[in-house]
Scaffold this motif. Sequence first.
Motif, PDB file in Angstrom:
ATOM      1  N   LYS A   1       0.996  -1.206  -0.064  1.00 57.02           N
ATOM      2  CA  LYS A   1       0.199  -0.011  -0.128  1.00 57.02           C
ATOM      3  C   LYS A   1       0.913   1.186  -0.326  1.00 57.02           C
ATOM      4  CE  LYS A   1      -0.475   0.645   4.847  1.00 57.02           C
ATOM      5  NZ  LYS A   1      -0.871   0.199   5.965  1.00 57.02           N
ATOM      6  N   GLY A   2       0.318   2.212  -0.355  1.00 59.65           N
ATOM      7  CA  GLY A   2       1.137   3.736  -0.506  1.00 59.65           C
ATOM      8  C   GLY A   2       1.909   3.520  -1.875  1.00 59.65           C
ATOM      9  N   GLU A   3       2.878   4.507  -1.775  1.00 59.65           N
ATOM     10  CA  GLU A   3       3.668   4.572  -3.003  1.00 59.65           C
ATOM     11  C   GLU A   3       4.729   3.787  -3.204  1.00 59.65           C
ATOM     12  OE1 GLU A   3       4.697   8.843  -2.855  1.00 59.65           O
ATOM     13  OE2 GLU A   3       6.288   8.249  -1.809  1.00 59.65           O
ATOM     14  N   PHE A   4       5.463   3.589  -4.389  1.00 61.08           N
ATOM     15  CA  PHE A   4       6.704   2.889  -4.357  1.00 61.08           C
ATOM     16  C   PHE A   4       7.825   4.112  -4.935  1.00 61.08           C
ATOM     17  CE2 PHE A   4       9.756   0.431  -5.772  1.00 61.08           C
ATOM     18  CZ  PHE A   4      10.296   0.337  -7.273  1.00 61.08           C
ATOM     19  N   SER A   5       8.778   4.082  -4.091  1.00 62.12           N
ATOM     20  CA  SER A   5       9.707   5.160  -4.610  1.00 62.12           C
ATOM     21  C   SER A   5      10.948   4.429  -5.115  1.00 62.12           C
ATOM     22  CB  SER A   5      10.300   5.991  -3.260  1.00 62.12           C
ATOM     23  OG  SER A   5      11.145   6.561  -3.479  1.00 62.12           O
ATOM     24  N   ARG A   6      11.380   4.616  -6.230  1.00 59.71           N
ATOM     25  CA  ARG A   6      12.447   3.851  -7.044  1.00 59.71           C
ATOM     26  C   ARG A   6      13.671   4.291  -6.303  1.00 59.71           C
ATOM     27  NH1 ARG A   6      14.417  -0.242 -10.102  1.00 59.71           N
ATOM     28  NH2 ARG A   6      12.655  -0.101 -11.524  1.00 59.71           N
ATOM     29  N   LEU A   7      13.612   5.716  -6.096  1.00 57.10           N
ATOM     30  CA  LEU A   7      14.665   6.225  -5.649  1.00 57.10           C
ATOM     31  C   LEU A   7      15.453   5.880  -4.239  1.00 57.10           C
ATOM     32  CD1 LEU A   7      16.904   8.617  -5.979  1.00 57.10           C
ATOM     33  CD2 LEU A   7      15.706  10.145  -4.838  1.00 57.10           C
TER      34      LEU A   7
ATOM     35  N   GLN B   1      16.455   1.824  -4.933  1.00 54.41           N
ATOM     36  CA  GLN B   1      17.745   1.794  -5.102  1.00 54.41           C
ATOM     37  C   GLN B   1      18.844   2.210  -4.209  1.00 54.41           C
ATOM     38  OE1 GLN B   1      17.955   3.724  -9.204  1.00 54.41           O
ATOM     39  NE2 GLN B   1      18.226   1.675  -9.957  1.00 54.41           N
ATOM     40  N   ALA B   2      18.670   3.244  -3.536  1.00 50.25           N
ATOM     41  CA  ALA B   2      19.414   3.648  -2.532  1.00 50.25           C
ATOM     42  C   ALA B   2      19.716   2.839  -1.421  1.00 50.25           C
ATOM     43  CB  ALA B   2      19.115   5.016  -2.150  1.00 50.25           C
ATOM     44  N   ARG B   3      18.570   2.548  -0.616  1.00 54.60           N
ATOM     45  CA  ARG B   3      18.802   1.415   0.386  1.00 54.60           C
ATOM     46  C   ARG B   3      17.855   0.381   0.213  1.00 54.60           C
ATOM     47  NH1 ARG B   3      17.374   5.261   5.332  1.00 54.60           N
ATOM     48  NH2 ARG B   3      15.813   6.046   3.853  1.00 54.60           N
ATOM     49  N   PRO B   4      18.310  -0.600  -0.574  1.00 60.31           N
ATOM     50  CA  PRO B   4      17.443  -1.861  -0.906  1.00 60.31           C
ATOM     51  C   PRO B   4      16.874  -2.500   0.339  1.00 60.31           C
ATOM     52  CG  PRO B   4      19.566  -2.211  -1.967  1.00 60.31           C
ATOM     53  CD  PRO B   4      19.726  -0.770  -1.276  1.00 60.31           C
ATOM     54  N   ASN B   5      17.899  -2.600   1.205  1.00 60.90           N
ATOM     55  CA  ASN B   5      17.425  -3.451   2.476  1.00 60.90           C
ATOM     56  C   ASN B   5      16.422  -3.039   3.360  1.00 60.90           C
ATOM     57  OD1 ASN B   5      19.094  -5.660   1.401  1.00 60.90           O
ATOM     58  ND2 ASN B   5      20.980  -4.627   2.192  1.00 60.90           N
ATOM     59  N   VAL B   6      16.440  -1.646   3.407  1.00 62.63           N
ATOM     60  CA  VAL B   6      15.581  -0.890   4.207  1.00 62.63           C
ATOM     61  C   VAL B   6      14.091  -0.773   3.551  1.00 62.63           C
ATOM     62  CG1 VAL B   6      15.266   0.850   5.655  1.00 62.63           C
ATOM     63  CG2 VAL B   6      17.328  -0.078   5.243  1.00 62.63           C
ATOM     64  N   ARG B   7      14.380  -0.363   2.356  1.00 64.13           N
ATOM     65  CA  ARG B   7      13.110  -0.133   1.549  1.00 64.13           C
ATOM     66  C   ARG B   7      12.807  -1.309   0.435  1.00 64.13           C
ATOM     67  NH1 ARG B   7      12.393   3.371   4.739  1.00 64.13           N
ATOM     68  NH2 ARG B   7      12.696   5.711   4.756  1.00 64.13           N
ATOM     69  N   GLY B   8      12.020  -2.048   0.893  1.00 60.65           N
ATOM     70  CA  GLY B   8      11.796  -3.210  -0.200  1.00 60.65           C
ATOM     71  C   GLY B   8      12.718  -4.282  -0.149  1.00 60.65           C
TER      72      GLY B   8
ATOM     73  N   GLY C   1      13.805  12.828 -16.014  1.00 61.90           N
ATOM     74  CA  GLY C   1      15.200  12.367 -16.268  1.00 61.90           C
ATOM     75  C   GLY C   1      16.412  12.723 -15.483  1.00 61.90           C
ATOM     76  N   GLY C   2      16.132  13.197 -14.215  1.00 67.38           N
ATOM     77  CA  GLY C   2      17.163  13.754 -13.352  1.00 67.38           C
ATOM     78  C   GLY C   2      18.187  12.592 -12.954  1.00 67.38           C
ATOM     79  N   LEU C   3      17.441  11.490 -12.605  1.00 70.55           N
ATOM     80  CA  LEU C   3      18.234  10.701 -12.164  1.00 70.55           C
ATOM     81  C   LEU C   3      19.388  10.022 -12.982  1.00 70.55           C
ATOM     82  CD1 LEU C   3      18.734   9.076  -9.287  1.00 70.55           C
ATOM     83  CD2 LEU C   3      17.190   7.052 -10.179  1.00 70.55           C
TER      84      LEU C   3
END
Lengths: 615, 364
Positions: free
Chosen positions: A258-264, A267-274, B326-328
């Motif tokens: 639920k809620g949003e998926f933040s790709r940033l 990718q930055a902290r895969p073990n904490v987020r996702g 496209g910023g990333l």
Amino acid sequence: METEMGFSRFALFLFTIALLSSPVLSDLVLSKVDRRIYLTSQIVRYTATLRVENEGSELVSEVLLAFPELQAKNLAYLTVSVNEGKGKQKVSTDDLPIEVVSPKNMPPAVSFYSVTLPKGLAPGDSLTLDVMAVFTHALQPFPEKITQADIQLVVFQDSAYYLSPYAVKVQSLSVKLPEARIESYTKLENTKVHGSEIKYGPHEDLPAFSYSPIGIHFESNQPFSNAQEVEREIEISHWGNVQITEHYKLIHGGAQSKGEFSRLDFQARPNVRGASAIRYLVATLPPRAHSVYYRDEIGNISTSHLWSDSKKTELLIEPRYPMFGGWRTAFTIGYGLPLQDFLFQSEGKRFLNITLSSPMVELVIDKLIVKVVLPEGSKDISVSTPFPVKQWQETKISHLDIDGRPVVVLEKTNVVPEHNKYFQVYYKFNKLSMLREPLMLISGFFFLFVACIVYTRADISISKSSASYLAKQQWEEVQAAIQQVESIINRCLATHDKLEASLRDLSRTGDVQACKAARKTADGLLKDLSKELKPLLAFLQSSPSASQILPKVEDLVAKEKELQERVMTKHSTVVDAYERKSAGKDIENRVALQQQKITALKQEVDDLMEYIDEI
Amino acid sequence: MMAVLIALVASSPTKGWSGRSLSLLDPTYASKYIPIIASVSEHQPPTWPSYFMDINVLAFLVPAGIIACFSPLSDASSFVVLYIVTSVYFSGVMVRLMLVLAPAACILSGIALSQAFDVLARSIKFQLPGFPTNSEVDAGDSNPITVEAKNNAPKTDKTGEPSKDRPSRKNKKKGKEQAERPSVKGKPEKKRLLVLPMGASILALLLLVLLSAFYVVHSVWAAAEAYSAPSIVLTSYSHDGLHVFDDFREAYAWLSHNTDVDHKVASWWDYGYQTTAMANRTVIVDNNTWNNTHIATVGTAMSSPEKAAWEIFNSLDVKYVLVVFGGLVGYPSDDINKFLWMVRIGGGVFPHIKEPDYLVNSFL
């Protein structure tokens, strides 16, 4: 949690009632039961070692295994084998036949499986059985909806006491969890936690159908990859290739997102987020697999890796996006295998020996359809599988097929990787039938070429006396005549050239006699040629189809004659002048006019020849 | 009926002619009245380097071809000259019309190159040592050209010999050669043909061939790199090999599998066809930019604050909004880059969107 515990308490109540009214089954007693439950992936694996003793006076040939019905609904795979080793050495033998039974006078909400012992258990004897069961969808995610940043917690419920229709003397249970983080668990007496393992027991002297519900709430970040439908097509081609195409429809079976998926963040902290997202799937393909492709409806998916060695080929595929709870995707995998690894012969029949299920590691499949496409002309098809599946036959029409290829379709629900055993498809195939396809192609091309040959050479004119046919024939005759005329004229021109050459010789050597001799021969030749020309001209005049070309030909002949005359006169003038030894300039003046005319005529003759040539 | 139609057409200032074709005559028309036409990058006037990128070497062969067309000027060659002149004008107004210029440029530079090769090859041919003479050839087909060439290249060998011989042997021969000369001069097509020195013509020939080879190499490269790069899968070369950005297809696959069939997706019109084809969902506006007001509505929604935008999208029954950022990874042509065009197009229909509101310094 409340509802689950509520239901379990109800079940316990039922069982205690049933306990009071349960009959005593045959006189088997379980003297030692060791259970191990592995919760280290989304598939729950359960092994139990039962030591069965026959305390009665009769030979016992079957042993009953009981599972609560809720658990039995999730049961995907069950095997029992006799363990013959003594002490530390445990040797397992073949699996024993198991049947679902429903004996009378048993407590409700319990499923029974009857294991047939090969030799029976004599009174006073004891036997060790190894039971292995695999359950799918047995872990409930709780909470059911999580955001990207939450950890995935699941609940597992079972009984601390082994549910059995026989009394149990000594039993123990050990539960292995994937990580050391346990949210909560039911604490009974004798419960110990060592890292990621929970031990319940040992409990002693429990009556039949004793049941003590426990629940474990723990974190599991294992990928809950669940394929709702897998269609696996195995196509056999006797030219040396087995082509396998697999279509997958995947869903993430864990806690809904639920809620949003933040790709940033992902990718930055895969073990904490996702941490619980499905990032990749691994498939173990047979060795020597070639032409592996991974694509979906839109196109090729480039995020994949392939490693191969002599024992296996490993394919790692990443879906287009990381899958969170409740997300779906669909893709197709295809690869080719060498035929000699999988097709064998025995007793006049050929058989295909290949694995039944998907090569994916730790994938739960809700519905598996396997289609084996045999080459056209296969007969007497039979299938032998290690466990019961639903099967039927179809036909598939493919390249160069006349009737279609026979397809054996096998269907099974609730499939786990333990089902990935070898199965055999037997069929008869006449060796000569292999030639059918190349012969079809060869004869097709052959007839095409023969038809072309016949068409170009056949005379398909309706009648030999049709006007156009006759006209064509006449035209051809005219053309032949004209060609002959042309060759004659060419020879005349050659004679003129000889005369000119003789004149040149004369100017060089001054030999008049040779010149005169040349003149004589030229004269003779020209006379002969004009004789030959006459009949041809007559023919041309008489034929009607030469009417448009006739004037030109006559013109040509006339011009050539004129040219001839002028050359002759010029020749004689020059020779005369030489004989009279007049000056060069004189000679030139005299022949100047002739020469001009000669060249002009020559040009005209050449033009006419060209024109006639082109027609 | 016809009269009404004629009256309607005649009443507009441009006689019913508008849109993209009118912007060919008046390049400022689109940016004033229809910003959506001005926003398409293929409708902008081309830059000088883009001419060289597209037609390369032909850029300086075309004037040579034009001159070659004038001698002689026939119907065909005057047509070609008119074609090139009008296509050069129109391609200067809209870069997309470079397509129209290309065939004309090819034709004219082909003419120029063929004339050049003609002259150079002829020069080499006439000055080759083993060139056959015409001493045994009949008067009927003697080459007037060889006669002239011999006059122009006195220093060469055997071909010069017979001409020298002839005057000396005039007394011996019976005047055939002199009779030949007047007949030769009597021929209708007698041209003064140009012959260049041998070494220079060989060098020039080699250089022209080299030029054509470079042109081929450039054309193949331009077709492969500039005109074949699919904009849906982006690649970049980093230190560890080829890196593929498949983000577009990832988004479309997600939409295709994880949304309901009747959910609508709003995005800028560039992604309309791709969304329809790959994600299989209904879009609000797509590449067939036919309904300007609809696109302006979406543009207004993209440029409004959240509450107003939410109301607009709600009225369009939109469930998902697709925006490209496209910023990333450093992708330059994303929606942020196109944002001012969204403002302009929206402002073209809805006057409350004013472009200076979105710029920091209004005089930009």
